[in-house]
Design an enzyme around this catalytic site. Structure first.
Site, short mmCIF file in Angstrom:
data_model
loop_
_atom_site.label_atom_id
_atom_site.label_comp_id
_atom_site.label_asym_id
_atom_site.label_seq_id
_atom_site.Cartn_x
_atom_site.Cartn_y
_atom_site.Cartn_z
N ASN A 186 0.83 -1.21 0.00
CA ASN A 186 0.00 0.00 0.00
C ASN A 186 0.87 1.26 0.00
O ASN A 186 0.48 2.28 -0.55
CB ASN A 186 -0.91 0.00 1.24
CG ASN A 186 -1.89 -1.16 1.22
OD1 ASN A 186 -2.14 -1.77 0.19
ND2 ASN A 186 -2.47 -1.47 2.38
N GLU B 225 -2.13 -3.84 -5.75
CA GLU B 225 -3.55 -4.00 -5.32
C GLU B 225 -4.44 -2.87 -5.82
O GLU B 225 -5.19 -2.26 -5.04
CB GLU B 225 -3.62 -4.12 -3.79
CG GLU B 225 -2.96 -5.37 -3.27
CD GLU B 225 -3.24 -5.67 -1.80
OE1 GLU B 225 -3.76 -4.82 -1.08
OE2 GLU B 225 -2.92 -6.81 -1.37
N GLU C 228 2.24 -11.67 -2.45
CA GLU C 228 1.97 -11.45 -1.01
C GLU C 228 1.21 -12.67 -0.51
O GLU C 228 0.11 -12.96 -1.00
CB GLU C 228 1.14 -10.19 -0.76
CG GLU C 228 1.91 -8.90 -0.95
CD GLU C 228 1.14 -7.66 -0.55
OE1 GLU C 228 0.32 -7.75 0.39
OE2 GLU C 228 1.34 -6.62 -1.20
N GLN D 210 5.61 -10.26 5.44
CA GLN D 210 6.78 -9.55 4.98
C GLN D 210 8.01 -10.17 5.63
O GLN D 210 7.88 -11.24 6.22
CB GLN D 210 6.64 -8.08 5.34
CG GLN D 210 5.41 -7.46 4.64
CD GLN D 210 5.27 -5.96 4.84
OE1 GLN D 210 6.11 -5.29 5.39
NE2 GLN D 210 4.14 -5.43 4.39
O1 AHR Z 1 1.56 -6.73 3.42
C1 AHR Z 1 0.72 -5.81 4.05
C2 AHR Z 1 -0.25 -5.14 3.08
O2 AHR Z 1 -1.18 -6.09 2.62
C3 AHR Z 1 0.32 -4.58 1.82
O3 AHR Z 1 0.79 -3.27 2.00
C4 AHR Z 1 -0.83 -4.58 0.87
O4 AHR Z 1 -0.44 -4.72 -0.46
C5 AHR Z 1 -1.69 -5.73 1.36
O5 AHR Z 1 -3.02 -5.38 1.47
#
Ligand code: AHR
Length: 501
Positions: free
Chosen positions: A72, A173, A293, A349
């Site tokens: 994001n 996204e 992700e 992450q």
């Molecule tokens: O990984 C956390 C968030 O999850 C990221 O910023 C976004 O792309 C997703 O919604």
């Protein structure tokens, strides 16, 4: 005790193991960058301010590729803010995570970090609030050798060699209403196609990822992928998929342990949609998936600052237990099983923010439970992915009904003559006696069985007790005729290695 059987055969070859399956993600979110990978003044900091302890854990984890800088965050990001002399860099509001972005760490620092860690950089471009020209500028800064405005600036900033970044995400996204610059599929598909076309005019060999849905549950899922690909099919190589799972959302432990059932369906649906568009366009080209992700993430617990604008607040610092680690392992099994079409994957992450590595400001770094399945898969999955056939009992769970207890994949590395089975037991209280049908590998024997399990599935690793949960060696049992047998504890992740004696 339950019985299950896996059939292993080198001819049941799905695809080669793609090393990019073991990707991760570093976003300017919470403390992933600041006090995560980067903390000048920390006793472990190197001359660039990167934490050596975190870097060593990223290497130990076997991460091959890292997506950066969001997420994001990227949809409100000006990459130019994070290059050049630090004293000239602006401090900005990061609206995505309601934080203050000092820009003390930016593009050049990240590429330097990735090189130290021997990790490929996968760079995301801002296609939310920016467009084609800024994408071209960013590419020129990164990859052009010199003699132009942006490439000379990179050189002046102390990076004489081009960064040589091959894989780029065209936004993040963009289907999500929470995203800055959120777009309709038509708006995004056109922008992605035009950005990709312009980038390819400079470098035809780039690998470009279009945004797929931010989740299988999005109301536009399927339609979004179809529209975006109809507009951008010839220009892009991959479509992204994102998925997060948690026990609260799943409703019960049995359903949570079956999360990979959802991921499998998600992958099949994206593949079907992409192939449908390819057929409509009479294209012989195949679009693969960048699952860039994925993870366990307790989103219901997510707290983002609302009043003030802190630097590197604690956001999404989930502590993972044994059950979470088993789900992470099961998701990895699915990604490997679909190596035919999932050619990149990034666990989201890397540090602190929903991450397998945790670090404290001024303090230590440690491995969460979820570190281990990733590290073991990245280390042992080599060569070819085998589609193992599983004859397994099932259990009933509220979300998916009858669900296979045993979930597995195997790899066969002809060079090392090694077969490795990755297998989870999803049953909450029954061990499984697993027979490995290896008639096709008549001389192989189990040489090692590693398991991650615990009588307390809620056990976690913490700063005070960082080694509470670690994988352990299981004593290898006797061979039974042509087959080998191993015992899988309830709620367990297992790695079984077979070699010729
Ligand atoms: O990984 C956390 C968030 O999850 C990221 O910023 C976004 O792309 C997703 O919604």
């Amino acid at each position: 005790m339950l019985d299950a059987r896996l059939i292993l055969d080198p001819d049941l070859h799905v695809a080669d193991v793609d090393r990019r399956t073991f990707g991760s993600f570093v976003e300017h979110m919470g403390r992933c960058v600041y006090t995560g990978i980067f903390e000048p003044g920390h006793p472990e900091a190197d001359d660039d301010g990167h934490r050596r302890d975190v870097l060593a854990l990223a290497r130990e984890m076997g991460v091959t590729l890292v997506r950066y800088p969001g997420g994001n965050f990227v949809s409100g990001y000006r990459w130019e803010d994070g290059v050049g002399p630090r004293e000239d860099r602006p401090t900005r509001l990061d609206a995505a995570w309601h934080s203050l972005e000092t820009n003390a760490h930016g593009l050049g620092e990240f590429v330097t970090w990735a090189r130290k860690a021997d990790i490929e950089v996968n760079l995301a471009m801002n296609l939310g609030t920016r467009g084609v020209l800024e994408a071209l500028d960013l590419h020129e800064y990164c990859n052009h050798p010199g003699g132009t405005y942006w490439s000379d600036l990179r050189i002046a900033h102390g990076h004489p060699e081009p960064f040589g970044i091959r894989m780029w995400c065209l936004g993040n996204e963009m289907d999500g209403p929470w995203q800055m610059g959120h777009k309709t599929a038509e708006e995004y598909g056109r922008l992605a196609a035009e950005t990709a076309r312009a980038l390819r005019m400079v470098d035809p060999d780039l690998e470009l990822v279009a945004c797929g849905s931010s989740g299988r549950g999005m109301p536009t899922f399927g339609e979004w992928e179809a529209t975006v690909l109809e507009l951008a099919y010839d220009q892009v190589d991959r479509i992204s998929a994102h998925a997060y799972y948690d026990e609260v959302d799943a409703g019960d432990l049995g359903s949570f342990l079956a999360s990979a059932v959802d991921m499998e369906a998600f992958i099949s649906e994206v593949v079907a949609t992409a192939d449908h568009v390819g057929a409509k366009l009479r294209s012989s080209k195949r679009i693969d998936i960048s699952f860039d992700e994925w993870n366990v993430w307790y989103q219901p617990d997510l707290e983002v600052p609302t009043e003030d604008w802190p630097v590197a607040p604690r956001i999404a610092e989930d502590t993972y237990d044994v059950a979470d680690a088993v789900v992470v392992g099961s998701l990895l099994i699915t990604l490997l099983r679909r190596s035919d079409r999932v050619t990149t994957a990034c666990q989201a992450q890397l540090v602190n923010a929903l991450a397998p590595i945790r670090s404290e400001p001024g303090g230590p770094a440690w491995r969460q439970t979820s570190f281990y399945p990733f590290a073991q898969a990245a280390r042992f999955a080599r060569g070819k992915v085998l589609a193992v056939q599983a004859i397994t009992p099932s259990y009933e769970c509220a979300r998916f009904g009858a669900t296979p207890v045993v979930h597995a994949v195997a790899t066969h590395d002809p060079d090392r003559d090694e077969v490795v089975v990755f297998v989870v037991n999803r049953h909450v209280d029954e061990p499984v006696s697993l027979t490995l049908g290896i008639r096709a590998f008549p001389d192989h024997r189990v040489v090692e069985h590693l398991t991650l399990s615990d009588p307390d599935v809620r056990a976690v690793n913490t700063e005070d007790d960082p080694l509470r949960v670690v994988p352990r060696q299981v004593e290898v049992t006797q061979r039974d005729g042509d087959d080998e047998q191993v015992l899988l504890p309830p709620v367990s992740w297992n790695v079984v290695r077979l070699r010729r004696p």
